[in-house]
Design a protein around this motif. Structure first.
Motif, mmCIF file in Angstrom:
data_model
loop_
_atom_site.group_PDB
_atom_site.id
_atom_site.type_symbol
_atom_site.label_atom_id
_atom_site.label_comp_id
_atom_site.label_asym_id
_atom_site.label_seq_id
_atom_site.Cartn_x
_atom_site.Cartn_y
_atom_site.Cartn_z
ATOM 1 N N ALA A 10 0.800 -1.226 0.000
ATOM 2 C CA ALA A 10 0.000 0.000 0.000
ATOM 3 C C ALA A 10 0.835 1.280 0.000
ATOM 4 O O ALA A 10 0.316 2.349 -0.278
ATOM 5 C CB ALA A 10 -0.940 0.011 1.201
ATOM 6 N N ASP A 11 2.123 1.178 0.282
ATOM 7 C CA ASP A 11 2.919 2.387 0.459
ATOM 8 C C ASP A 11 4.380 2.101 0.137
ATOM 9 O O ASP A 11 4.818 0.950 0.127
ATOM 10 C CB ASP A 11 2.778 2.858 1.911
ATOM 11 N N GLY A 12 5.111 3.139 -0.127
ATOM 12 C CA GLY A 12 6.566 3.053 -0.284
ATOM 13 C C GLY A 12 7.023 2.121 -1.388
ATOM 14 O O GLY A 12 6.475 2.113 -2.492
ATOM 15 N N ASP A 32 -1.249 -5.708 3.173
ATOM 16 C CA ASP A 32 -0.800 -4.577 3.971
ATOM 17 C C ASP A 32 -1.694 -4.471 5.200
ATOM 18 O O ASP A 32 -2.838 -4.902 5.182
ATOM 19 C CB ASP A 32 -0.874 -3.275 3.168
ATOM 20 N N PHE A 33 -1.180 -3.897 6.272
ATOM 21 C CA PHE A 33 -1.970 -3.745 7.496
ATOM 22 C C PHE A 33 -2.805 -2.474 7.505
ATOM 23 O O PHE A 33 -3.739 -2.333 8.288
ATOM 24 C CB PHE A 33 -1.083 -3.811 8.752
ATOM 25 N N ASP A 34 -2.504 -1.537 6.627
ATOM 26 C CA ASP A 34 -3.194 -0.247 6.603
ATOM 27 C C ASP A 34 -4.356 -0.295 5.606
ATOM 28 O O ASP A 34 -4.157 -0.200 4.396
ATOM 29 C CB ASP A 34 -2.204 0.848 6.219
ATOM 30 N N GLU A 36 -6.796 1.850 4.925
ATOM 31 C CA GLU A 36 -7.048 3.079 4.162
ATOM 32 C C GLU A 36 -6.074 3.221 2.993
ATOM 33 O O GLU A 36 -6.469 3.503 1.866
ATOM 34 C CB GLU A 36 -6.950 4.299 5.080
ATOM 35 N N ARG A 37 -4.801 3.020 3.265
ATOM 36 C CA ARG A 37 -3.797 3.118 2.183
ATOM 37 C C ARG A 37 -3.978 2.005 1.161
ATOM 38 O O ARG A 37 -3.804 2.215 -0.033
ATOM 39 C CB ARG A 37 -2.384 3.090 2.751
ATOM 40 N N SER A 38 -4.331 0.819 1.647
ATOM 41 C CA SER A 38 -4.584 -0.293 0.727
ATOM 42 C C SER A 38 -5.722 0.046 -0.224
ATOM 43 O O SER A 38 -5.626 -0.193 -1.432
ATOM 44 C CB SER A 38 -4.946 -1.567 1.505
ATOM 45 N N ALA A 39 -6.798 0.606 0.317
ATOM 46 C CA ALA A 39 -7.948 0.965 -0.513
ATOM 47 C C ALA A 39 -7.562 2.019 -1.554
ATOM 48 O O ALA A 39 -7.985 1.935 -2.722
ATOM 49 C CB ALA A 39 -9.092 1.470 0.362
ATOM 50 N N ARG A 40 -6.759 2.997 -1.151
ATOM 51 C CA ARG A 40 -6.321 4.036 -2.094
ATOM 52 C C ARG A 40 -5.463 3.457 -3.209
ATOM 53 O O ARG A 40 -5.667 3.752 -4.391
ATOM 54 C CB ARG A 40 -5.538 5.120 -1.352
ATOM 55 N N THR A 41 -4.488 2.644 -2.822
ATOM 56 C CA THR A 41 -3.594 2.055 -3.827
ATOM 57 C C THR A 41 -4.366 1.120 -4.743
ATOM 58 O O THR A 41 -4.175 1.145 -5.965
ATOM 59 C CB THR A 41 -2.427 1.313 -3.139
ATOM 60 N N GLN A 42 -5.248 0.314 -4.171
ATOM 61 C CA GLN A 42 -6.057 -0.589 -4.982
ATOM 62 C C GLN A 42 -6.919 0.204 -5.961
ATOM 63 O O GLN A 42 -7.014 -0.152 -7.140
ATOM 64 C CB GLN A 42 -6.932 -1.459 -4.087
ATOM 65 N N ALA A 43 -7.519 1.280 -5.507
ATOM 66 C CA ALA A 43 -8.358 2.110 -6.390
ATOM 67 C C ALA A 43 -7.531 2.712 -7.521
ATOM 68 O O ALA A 43 -7.982 2.751 -8.674
ATOM 69 C CB ALA A 43 -9.042 3.204 -5.579
ATOM 70 N N GLU A 44 -6.329 3.175 -7.224
ATOM 71 C CA GLU A 44 -5.466 3.761 -8.250
ATOM 72 C C GLU A 44 -5.079 2.715 -9.300
ATOM 73 O O GLU A 44 -5.080 3.005 -10.501
ATOM 74 C CB GLU A 44 -4.212 4.358 -7.620
ATOM 75 N N GLU A 47 -8.210 2.013 -11.381
ATOM 76 C CA GLU A 47 -8.501 3.136 -12.284
ATOM 77 C C GLU A 47 -7.603 3.125 -13.518
ATOM 78 O O GLU A 47 -8.012 3.570 -14.592
ATOM 79 C CB GLU A 47 -8.324 4.467 -11.549
ATOM 80 N N GLN A 48 -6.399 2.601 -13.353
ATOM 81 C CA GLN A 48 -5.460 2.542 -14.479
ATOM 82 C C GLN A 48 -5.637 1.262 -15.298
ATOM 83 O O GLN A 48 -4.869 0.989 -16.221
ATOM 84 C CB GLN A 48 -4.026 2.675 -13.976
ATOM 85 N N GLY A 49 -6.652 0.457 -14.930
ATOM 86 C CA GLY A 49 -6.971 -0.728 -15.710
ATOM 87 C C GLY A 49 -6.228 -1.986 -15.314
ATOM 88 O O GLY A 49 -6.264 -2.988 -16.034
ATOM 89 N N PHE A 50 -5.560 -1.963 -14.175
ATOM 90 C CA PHE A 50 -4.809 -3.130 -13.724
ATOM 91 C C PHE A 50 -5.685 -4.018 -12.841
ATOM 92 O O PHE A 50 -6.597 -3.532 -12.176
ATOM 93 C CB PHE A 50 -3.556 -2.710 -12.956
ATOM 94 N N THR A 51 -5.392 -5.314 -12.855
ATOM 95 C CA THR A 51 -6.125 -6.234 -11.991
ATOM 96 C C THR A 51 -5.370 -6.389 -10.682
ATOM 97 O O THR A 51 -4.154 -6.562 -10.672
ATOM 98 C CB THR A 51 -6.306 -7.612 -12.651
ATOM 99 N N ASP A 52 -6.118 -6.288 -9.603
ATOM 100 C CA ASP A 52 -5.459 -6.328 -8.301
ATOM 101 C C ASP A 52 -6.432 -6.786 -7.232
ATOM 102 O O ASP A 52 -7.636 -6.760 -7.404
ATOM 103 C CB ASP A 52 -4.914 -4.943 -7.939
ATOM 104 N N GLN A 53 -5.861 -7.210 -6.128
ATOM 105 C CA GLN A 53 -6.624 -7.571 -4.936
ATOM 106 C C GLN A 53 -5.745 -7.250 -3.738
ATOM 107 O O GLN A 53 -4.560 -7.594 -3.718
ATOM 108 C CB GLN A 53 -6.973 -9.060 -4.946
ATOM 109 N N PHE A 54 -6.312 -6.595 -2.747
ATOM 110 C CA PHE A 54 -5.574 -6.264 -1.536
ATOM 111 C C PHE A 54 -6.228 -6.931 -0.337
ATOM 112 O O PHE A 54 -7.452 -6.941 -0.208
ATOM 113 C CB PHE A 54 -5.530 -4.744 -1.309
ATOM 114 N N LEU A 55 -5.399 -7.482 0.520
ATOM 115 C CA LEU A 55 -5.849 -8.102 1.767
ATOM 116 C C LEU A 55 -5.194 -7.365 2.929
ATOM 117 O O LEU A 55 -4.060 -6.918 2.810
ATOM 118 C CB LEU A 55 -5.444 -9.575 1.798
ATOM 119 N N GLN A 56 -5.916 -7.271 4.037
ATOM 120 C CA GLN A 56 -5.364 -6.618 5.219
ATOM 121 C C GLN A 56 -4.867 -7.670 6.201
ATOM 122 O O GLN A 56 -5.609 -8.580 6.567
ATOM 123 C CB GLN A 56 -6.418 -5.751 5.927
#
Length: 71
Positions: A10-12, A32-34, A36-44, A47-56
């Motif tokens: 999610a960061d760095g 990632d443990f965060d 909020e940051r995970s949701a932001r990075t996943q959304a970005e 939005e750019q058309g990439f496939t992704d999944q984030f787990l906390q």
């Protein structure tokens, strides 16, 4: 499609790796443990058309698998 697992995605450096691998055609599975940051990075990524999944999960905790595995 190839998948890459990225911890701290999610960061760095983890976030930079997520975008670099996504741009090369990989599906991103980020942990990632965060939430909020995970949701932001996943959304970005989405939005750019990439496939992704984030787990906390906090991988520094002994019971981190409880957060990742379904009940």
């Amino acid at each position: 499609m190839k998948t890459v697992l990225i911890t701290g995605a999610a960061d760095g450096i983890g976030r930079a790796l997520a975008f670099a691998f996504a741009q090369r055609g990989y599906h991103i599975l980020g942990i990632d443990f965060d939430a909020e940051r995970s949701a932001r990075t996943q959304a970005e990524l989405t939005e750019q058309g990439f496939t992704d999944q984030f787990l906390q999960a906090d991988l520094s905790q002994p019971n981190f698998l409880d957060d990742l595995l379904p009940n």
